[in-house]
Design a protein around this motif. Structure first.
Motif, PDB file in Angstrom:
ATOM      1  N   ASN A 231       0.917  -1.460   0.442  1.00  0.00           N
ATOM      2  CA  ASN A 231      -0.089   0.342   0.222  1.00  0.00           C
ATOM      3  C   ASN A 231       0.432   0.822  -0.454  1.00  0.00           C
ATOM      4  O   ASN A 231       1.873   1.504   0.575  1.00  0.00           O
ATOM      5  CB  ASN A 231      -1.205   0.208   1.472  1.00  0.00           C
ATOM      6  N   HIS A 232      -0.021   2.712   0.261  1.00  0.00           N
ATOM      7  CA  HIS A 232       0.680   3.587   0.165  1.00  0.00           C
ATOM      8  C   HIS A 232       1.050   3.835   1.138  1.00  0.00           C
ATOM      9  O   HIS A 232       0.790   5.121   1.761  1.00  0.00           O
ATOM     10  CB  HIS A 232      -0.151   4.730  -0.810  1.00  0.00           C
ATOM     11  N   SER A 233       0.461   3.161   2.367  1.00  0.00           N
ATOM     12  CA  SER A 233       0.759   3.418   3.344  1.00  0.00           C
ATOM     13  C   SER A 233       1.159   1.815   4.265  1.00  0.00           C
ATOM     14  O   SER A 233       1.197   0.350   3.812  1.00  0.00           O
ATOM     15  CB  SER A 233      -0.327   3.691   4.471  1.00  0.00           C
ATOM     16  N   LEU A 234       1.324   1.675   5.950  1.00  0.00           N
ATOM     17  CA  LEU A 234       1.334   0.309   6.179  1.00  0.00           C
ATOM     18  C   LEU A 234       0.287   0.901   7.589  1.00  0.00           C
ATOM     19  O   LEU A 234       0.399   1.312   8.054  1.00  0.00           O
ATOM     20  CB  LEU A 234       2.913   0.335   6.718  1.00  0.00           C
TER      21      LEU A 234
ATOM     22  N   SER B  78     -15.553  -5.733  -8.407  1.00  0.00           N
ATOM     23  CA  SER B  78     -14.442  -4.855  -8.459  1.00  0.00           C
ATOM     24  C   SER B  78     -14.772  -3.420  -9.307  1.00  0.00           C
ATOM     25  O   SER B  78     -15.890  -2.836  -9.392  1.00  0.00           O
ATOM     26  CB  SER B  78     -13.694  -5.291 -10.109  1.00  0.00           C
ATOM     27  N   ALA B  79     -13.337  -2.379  -9.355  1.00  0.00           N
ATOM     28  CA  ALA B  79     -14.268  -0.787  -9.283  1.00  0.00           C
ATOM     29  C   ALA B  79     -12.395  -0.246  -9.838  1.00  0.00           C
ATOM     30  O   ALA B  79     -11.326  -0.766 -10.119  1.00  0.00           O
ATOM     31  CB  ALA B  79     -14.120  -0.378  -8.284  1.00  0.00           C
ATOM     32  N   SER B  80     -12.570   0.653 -10.668  1.00  0.00           N
ATOM     33  CA  SER B  80     -11.730   1.375 -11.101  1.00  0.00           C
ATOM     34  C   SER B  80     -10.982   2.059  -9.633  1.00  0.00           C
ATOM     35  O   SER B  80     -10.952   1.187  -8.559  1.00  0.00           O
ATOM     36  CB  SER B  80     -12.188   2.918 -12.051  1.00  0.00           C
ATOM     37  N   ASP B  81      -9.748   2.607  -9.921  1.00  0.00           N
ATOM     38  CA  ASP B  81      -9.030   3.005  -9.172  1.00  0.00           C
ATOM     39  C   ASP B  81      -9.225   3.621  -7.324  1.00  0.00           C
ATOM     40  O   ASP B  81     -10.115   4.543  -7.521  1.00  0.00           O
ATOM     41  CB  ASP B  81      -7.341   4.418  -8.943  1.00  0.00           C
ATOM     42  N   ASN B  82      -9.777   2.929  -6.219  1.00  0.00           N
ATOM     43  CA  ASN B  82     -10.620   3.009  -5.283  1.00  0.00           C
ATOM     44  C   ASN B  82      -9.558   3.609  -4.085  1.00  0.00           C
ATOM     45  O   ASN B  82      -8.502   3.380  -3.421  1.00  0.00           O
ATOM     46  CB  ASN B  82     -11.310   1.757  -4.816  1.00  0.00           C
ATOM     47  N   GLY B  83      -9.581   4.839  -4.769  1.00  0.00           N
ATOM     48  CA  GLY B  83      -8.691   5.946  -3.804  1.00  0.00           C
ATOM     49  C   GLY B  83      -8.712   5.928  -2.584  1.00  0.00           C
ATOM     50  O   GLY B  83      -7.162   6.110  -1.788  1.00  0.00           O
ATOM     51  N   ARG B  84      -9.825   6.001  -1.798  1.00  0.00           N
ATOM     52  CA  ARG B  84      -9.931   5.679  -0.248  1.00  0.00           C
ATOM     53  C   ARG B  84     -10.633   5.266  -0.114  1.00  0.00           C
ATOM     54  O   ARG B  84     -12.111   5.039  -0.253  1.00  0.00           O
ATOM     55  CB  ARG B  84     -10.720   7.604   0.176  1.00  0.00           C
ATOM     56  N   GLY B  85     -10.396   5.081   1.900  1.00  0.00           N
ATOM     57  CA  GLY B  85     -11.679   4.400   1.967  1.00  0.00           C
ATOM     58  C   GLY B  85     -11.316   4.113   3.703  1.00  0.00           C
ATOM     59  O   GLY B  85     -10.000   4.339   4.815  1.00  0.00           O
ATOM     60  N   VAL B  86     -12.591   3.652   4.317  1.00  0.00           N
ATOM     61  CA  VAL B  86     -12.116   3.918   6.269  1.00  0.00           C
ATOM     62  C   VAL B  86     -13.572   2.781   6.860  1.00  0.00           C
ATOM     63  O   VAL B  86     -14.057   2.120   6.491  1.00  0.00           O
ATOM     64  CB  VAL B  86     -12.660   5.296   6.213  1.00  0.00           C
ATOM     65  N   SER B  87     -12.700   2.754   8.187  1.00  0.00           N
ATOM     66  CA  SER B  87     -13.593   1.814   8.645  1.00  0.00           C
ATOM     67  C   SER B  87     -13.619   1.810  10.643  1.00  0.00           C
ATOM     68  O   SER B  87     -12.622   2.008  10.728  1.00  0.00           O
ATOM     69  CB  SER B  87     -12.570   0.118   8.755  1.00  0.00           C
TER      70      SER B  87
ATOM     71  N   ASP C  73      -4.150   2.035  -1.759  1.00  0.00           N
ATOM     72  CA  ASP C  73      -4.366   3.485  -0.810  1.00  0.00           C
ATOM     73  C   ASP C  73      -4.393   3.619   0.674  1.00  0.00           C
ATOM     74  O   ASP C  73      -2.900   4.079   1.152  1.00  0.00           O
ATOM     75  CB  ASP C  73      -4.390   4.524  -1.787  1.00  0.00           C
ATOM     76  N   ALA C  74      -5.097   2.571   0.690  1.00  0.00           N
ATOM     77  CA  ALA C  74      -5.098   3.071   2.000  1.00  0.00           C
ATOM     78  C   ALA C  74      -5.626   1.730   3.081  1.00  0.00           C
ATOM     79  O   ALA C  74      -6.500   0.256   2.179  1.00  0.00           O
ATOM     80  CB  ALA C  74      -6.961   3.631   2.461  1.00  0.00           C
TER      81      ALA C  74
END
Length: 623
Positions: A367-370, A450-459, A406-407
């Motif tokens: 990811n862009h994070s860990l 499936s989706a295109s680039d799913n750039g953000r997500g929160v839980s 990304d997230a």
């Protein structure tokens, strides 16, 4: 290589158990009190943690002051508290159900201390409250001098006790306005790092120099007490021409390794541990992994080779180690370092191209994070690196093969099932847009189309009408339950979250505002005054987390003129008492890695939300 600037530090003091640490210092709220549940600090399994004061704050809201403070792991389970203004107790009876008190009618200049009550006996005064006279506290900062065509903006921040006084200090990254994403060409200004106390005193300034490019993916700095001496160190990638906080240069001061597009694809790469109090470079080694053949990382022009992540993990179950990493689109290499007795020792290296890992599905999963968490509940931390996880011993633990994103969010997202869960979004349009997995095994629990680039997500648990954490993402149109079912309207923001008001559900933090989720729409709780968010469309604060007061979370933005870090702390009362989240080590290490690449909010190791069980108390050992 060892840097010629390296010098040895004193051996760390032994960790003190609660019974030994009690006594004269207990009155300052800095160490354990007799009868504390944290006498477990002396037992095996207690993790090293920083020694904290009470962190008392007084937040004025027009009709009085909300005074709040930390419930420390070293306090007894049945500790009570009294609030004193100028030496006079203001509460009628000892406070037992929370760690906050609203003092109605008091002016914003009122001076407060808090006293613990143990076995019916009132202890000594805490530190004096930090005053949020206008509802916020400004920490003065001074931008570096700009250069040709650029100035500086305050960017990501972290916290640690740099000088060992029990109070948290800031480490602040200054980013030039011509900073670049790795995919972009162009020369950037230097990245500058400051150590700043809460009163604005600057302890030091580090200039990373021309050979460290500026942008979200180049400099991930970790602030943590790695050697257990009671003072936090600061670790980051350095290069020829980096100047430490005492003015000394690392490597070759005259070297310039930038190419015509501004990328740095040659020259030595270092990892340096800096003294948190002075900014002095204490030890420097070669960065692992080196860039080697640039094309091995996914392209030849310098985009994917310079994607770095960093974190802090308790790999042996008791003491923190530094995690450094490179690459996630194709090859990934993660190195674990111990900082002990003034020197680096590499604990292990995980390489997706090694003979042990090649062909097992670990390539291209970053990811862009860990995240860092003890996902298998063996007392030792794992590195959740996107769609795969590395065990505490440096071996691959699992991979879903669902690719880069990304997230990601690790926590007890579904308290009705055992263990931790992991929610992640995907960038690959051929993969599920988002999914939730068992954090121990990687078993997929549910997924979206499936989706295109799913750039953000929160839980996070933002909706009291649904048990457990809700999950949502940019490419989905609904708010989902812990089992993936629809529970209604998706929130209007998909960014950070914050425990801000008086209940245990979390609020929405986006840009410079905090909102309360509602099934029909959001309610605005806070709009930051004259502040700005960071990191372009990511619109993240400098830092967000439980850094002061009770267990609720502060948010830190830069003022729009870049002359202060403006801290907001909640003005809302709560009847819930939870040990400071700074002593839940999953949450504490999350604050340390929050600045890594695309910033993500911290999550504790246990569930906080509507209908939650009594929060567990951490077993930690302090210097």
């Amino acid at each position: 290589m060892q840097n010629p600037l390296h010098h040895r530090r004193r051996r760390p003091k032994r960790l003190l158990c609660a019974a030994v640490a009690a006594g004269a210092l207990a009155t300052a709220g800095l160490v354990a009190l007799p009868g504390s549940s944290s006498e477990a600090n002396a037992a095996p399994g207690a993790r090293q943690a920083e020694r904290l004061d009470r962190g008392v704050v007084s937040v004025h809201n027009g009709s009085g002051n909300l005074v709040s403070w930390r419930w420390l792991a070293s306090d007894p389970d049945d500790v009570a508290f009294n609030v004193h203004r100028g030496g006079t107790k203001v509460n009628a009876t000892p406070i037992t159900g929370s760690t906050n008190y609203f003092h109605s009618g008091a002016p914003n200049s009122a001076d407060y201390t808090v006293r613990a009550v143990v076995g019916g006996v009132e202890q000594g005064d805490s530190v004096h409250a930090i005053q949020f006279r206008a509802g916020y506290k400004d920490v003065p900062i001074t931008p570096p001098a700009g250069g040709s065509g650029y100035t500086y903006e305050a960017n990501d921040a972290s916290v640690g006790d740099l000088d060992g006084d029990g109070a948290l200090d800031f480490v602040l990254k200054w980013q030039p306005t011509n900073a670049k994403d790795n995919s972009q060409s162009g020369v950037t200004g230097n990245t500058v790092i400051d150590g700043v106390k809460m009163d604005g005193t600057r302890l030091w300034r580090i200039d990373l120099g021309r050979n460290i490019r500026s942008g979200a993916h180049y400099t991930q700095f970790q602030v943590y007490d790695y050697d257990g001496d009671g003072k936090a160190e600061v670790a980051m990638k350095t290069a020829d021409g980096t100047v430490d906080g005492t003015g000394r240069t690392i490597g070759n001061a005259s070297a310039d390794h930038r190419n015509s597009s501004g990328h740095v694809l040659s020259g030595p790469e270092f990892l340096t541990m800096f003294n948190g109090q002075t900014g002095a470079a204490m030890g420097t080694v070669d960065y692992v992994p080196g860039r080697g053949n640039v094309a091995d990382w996914g392209d030849t022009y310098g985009n994917r080779v310079d994607r770095f992540l960093a974190g802090t993990a308790y790999l042996d179950g008791s003491r923190p180690s530094l995690i450094t990493a490179r690459g996630y689109y194709t090859r990934t290499v993660i190195a674990a370092w111990d900082w002990r007795d003034g020197k680096f020792t590499r604990r292990w290296t995980f390489d997706t191209k090694s003979s042990t890992n090649a062909g097992k599905g670990y390539d291209g999963q970053g990811n862009h994070s860990l995240s860092i968490a003890d996902v298998d509940k063996d007392g030792k931390d794992e590195i959740v690196y996107g769609a795969m996880t590395v065990d505490d011993n440096g071996n691959g633990l699992w991979t879903t093969r669902l690719g880069h994103g990304d997230a990601g969010h690790v926590g007890d997202l579904n308290p009705s099932r055992a263990g931790l869960e992991y929610f992640k979004v995907s960038e690959d349009s051929s993969k599920p847009g988002s999914w939730m997995a068992d954090a121990r095994t990687g078993q997929i629990l549910w997924q979206t189309a499936s989706a295109s680039d799913n750039g953000r997500g929160v839980s996070a648990d933002i909706h009291a009408g649904s048990p457990g954490a809700e999950s949502w993402s940019a490419a989905d149109t609904t708010l989902r339950s812990p089992t993936g079912g629809s529970v209604g309207r998706e929130p209007s923001s998909i960014n950070f979250v914050s425990w801000w008001d008086g209940d245990t559900t979390r609020e929405l933090l986006d840009g410079t505002r905090i909102d309360k989720y509602g099934t029909g729409g959001e309610t605005r709780l806070l709009t930051g005054a004259s502040v700005s968010a960071n990191n372009g469309s990511k619109s993240t604060p400098a830092l967000s987390g439980d850094i002061l007061g009770d267990w609720r979370e502060e948010v830190v933005w830069r003022t729009s003129d870049n002359r202060a870090l403006r801290i907001y702390s909640t003005p809302h009362q709560t009847g819930t008492r939870i040990t400071t989240l700074l002593q839940d080590t999953q949450y504490r290490t999350a604050l340390a890695w929050q600045n890594t690449a695309y910033n993500q909010p911290p999550h504790p190791s246990f569930f906080i939300g509507s209908g939650m069980a009594t929060a567990p108390r951490p077993a930690v050992a302090t210097p």
